[in-house]
Scaffold this motif. Sequence first.
Motif, PDB file in Angstrom:
ATOM      1  N   ASP A   1       0.844  -1.183   0.000  1.00 50.05           N
ATOM      2  CA  ASP A   1       0.000   0.000   0.000  1.00 50.05           C
ATOM      3  C   ASP A   1       0.889   1.245   0.000  1.00 50.05           C
ATOM      4  OD1 ASP A   1      -2.406  -1.460   0.149  1.00 50.05           O
ATOM      5  OD2 ASP A   1      -2.179  -1.689   2.327  1.00 50.05           O
ATOM      6  N   GLY A   2       0.253   2.397  -0.075  1.00 42.82           N
ATOM      7  CA  GLY A   2       1.009   3.632   0.070  1.00 42.82           C
ATOM      8  C   GLY A   2       1.578   4.130  -1.234  1.00 42.82           C
ATOM      9  N   PRO A   3       2.748   4.766  -1.164  1.00 44.53           N
ATOM     10  CA  PRO A   3       3.312   5.412  -2.350  1.00 44.53           C
ATOM     11  C   PRO A   3       3.664   4.403  -3.435  1.00 44.53           C
ATOM     12  CG  PRO A   3       4.930   5.352  -0.582  1.00 44.53           C
ATOM     13  CD  PRO A   3       3.628   4.913   0.013  1.00 44.53           C
ATOM     14  N   MET A   4       3.551   4.844  -4.681  1.00 45.70           N
ATOM     15  CA  MET A   4       3.920   4.000  -5.809  1.00 45.70           C
ATOM     16  C   MET A   4       5.445   3.948  -5.952  1.00 45.70           C
ATOM     17  SD  MET A   4       1.298   2.661  -7.413  1.00 45.70           S
ATOM     18  CE  MET A   4       0.766   2.252  -5.758  1.00 45.70           C
ATOM     19  N   PRO A   5       5.967   2.825  -6.436  1.00 43.85           N
ATOM     20  CA  PRO A   5       7.422   2.679  -6.585  1.00 43.85           C
ATOM     21  C   PRO A   5       7.915   3.332  -7.874  1.00 43.85           C
ATOM     22  CG  PRO A   5       6.347   0.694  -7.337  1.00 43.85           C
ATOM     23  CD  PRO A   5       5.245   1.603  -6.840  1.00 43.85           C
ATOM     24  N   GLN A   6       9.211   3.589  -7.896  1.00 43.63           N
ATOM     25  CA  GLN A   6       9.854   4.007  -9.155  1.00 43.63           C
ATOM     26  C   GLN A   6      10.281   2.798  -9.981  1.00 43.63           C
ATOM     27  OE1 GLN A   6      10.660   5.858  -6.139  1.00 43.63           O
ATOM     28  NE2 GLN A   6       9.028   7.131  -6.998  1.00 43.63           N
ATOM     29  N   ALA A   7      10.422   1.632  -9.332  1.00 45.20           N
ATOM     30  CA  ALA A   7      10.860   0.422 -10.038  1.00 45.20           C
ATOM     31  C   ALA A   7      10.226  -0.798  -9.386  1.00 45.20           C
ATOM     32  CB  ALA A   7      12.380   0.301 -10.026  1.00 45.20           C
ATOM     33  N   VAL A   8       9.969  -1.829 -10.208  1.00 43.29           N
ATOM     34  CA  VAL A   8       9.398  -3.093  -9.736  1.00 43.29           C
ATOM     35  C   VAL A   8      10.201  -4.234 -10.340  1.00 43.29           C
ATOM     36  CG1 VAL A   8       7.369  -4.600  -9.739  1.00 43.29           C
ATOM     37  CG2 VAL A   8       7.071  -2.123  -9.517  1.00 43.29           C
ATOM     38  N   PHE A   9      10.561  -5.199  -9.488  1.00 41.46           N
ATOM     39  CA  PHE A   9      11.228  -6.406  -9.977  1.00 41.46           C
ATOM     40  C   PHE A   9      10.355  -7.612  -9.668  1.00 41.46           C
ATOM     41  CE2 PHE A   9      14.085 -10.060  -8.920  1.00 41.46           C
ATOM     42  CZ  PHE A   9      14.402 -10.383 -10.234  1.00 41.46           C
ATOM     43  N   ILE A  10      10.167  -8.483 -10.667  1.00 39.44           N
ATOM     44  CA  ILE A  10       9.450  -9.734 -10.474  1.00 39.44           C
ATOM     45  C   ILE A  10      10.460 -10.861 -10.591  1.00 39.44           C
ATOM     46  CG2 ILE A  10       7.548 -11.200 -11.232  1.00 39.44           C
ATOM     47  CD1 ILE A  10       6.356  -8.759 -12.642  1.00 39.44           C
TER      48      ILE A  10
END
Length: 383
Positions: free
Chosen positions: A298-307
């Motif tokens: 939840d909360g702020p959106m990320p600048q990067a996402v790793f799957i």
Amino acid sequence: MDGLSAASRAALAAADLVMGPARHLALLGGISAPMVEWPVPFADGIARLLAHRGRPVVVLASGDPFWFGAGSSIARHLAAHEWCAHPAPSTFGLAAARLGWAIQDVACLGLHAAPLDRLRPHLAPGARALVLLRDGAAVAGLGAWLSARGFGASRLHVLESLGGPRERIRSIEAGATILPDIVHPVAVGLEVAGDGPVLTVASGRPDALFDHDGQITKAPVRALTLSALAPRPGDYLWDIGAGSGSIAIEWLLAHPANRACAVEADPARADRARANARALGVDRLELMVGRAPDMLPDGPMPQAVFIGGGLSQALLERLEALLPPGTRLVANAVTLESEALLALWHGRRGGSLLRIELADAAPLGNRHGWRSRYPVVQWSVTL
């Protein structure tokens, strides 16, 4: 009082109330205003302070209150016109002046209320650090901590009550018997020596640094993955299917302002990732136990996402709908089914599709040959 500026002394003379720790209040002389001891824990004093809002109140804090001090904790509760600060030389400045160290070349850490593990990235022979500690027992703990990690030969300059009449400086080896009569306030000037393992500053750190059950992005692939994620100062990462937490941990090691939240479905792996983060000095890793896309931060959106695990059509669709434009997304796949999914999404959203094939030299009879690892397909895209 002799160590205070004229502006500080004038503020004290005009104060209706003076608040501060007992040891600070004890150093005042000739003050007619009532004095109130700041309570422990520190947060309990904020409401007591704000109860006197609108009156001239002085809060005493050591040295520079905005360098591992109380300044920002208090100022966030007040409007800009309601307060001013009169900083004095910080403990770091006083320590550097006593030891003759160039402070811009020294790591400065406040560990009076933080784990010693935060020192871990700074442990390299010849490195120096100035460390604020809670009390004399914490100096003994620091010596034992360094010795357990192979840096017992380090030099500790124990700095007590700097800038005052009780100032004392003594030097010992970390692995030696710790001085028995160290008194608060105390800081340590650390000169690192020893043959313990050193953390490199490049991504793709050795796998042996991470406790894992085989679920880890191996060092060469991790280096390529961090390069694709492109961490920048202050960026926030979601590490989905975190395993040992190696990607999130290296993201945090890239810059002290970086933040990361790891999502891991297996509780044992989540505990292992949390322990790895502590051991490598990045205790600010957030961790969620659950399976994406049902569970996402939840909360702020990320600048990067790793799957790194749990890749699925549903997860990619959820991230596509949720993440704002400009988010950097990187996904690694090992199975044929996951590869096919990444190829489909590459065709749909573009980006870069990379196949990583590595081989290691291995014995072959009395000679050596190449033993291939499982190839990894990596998709990276800016949404």
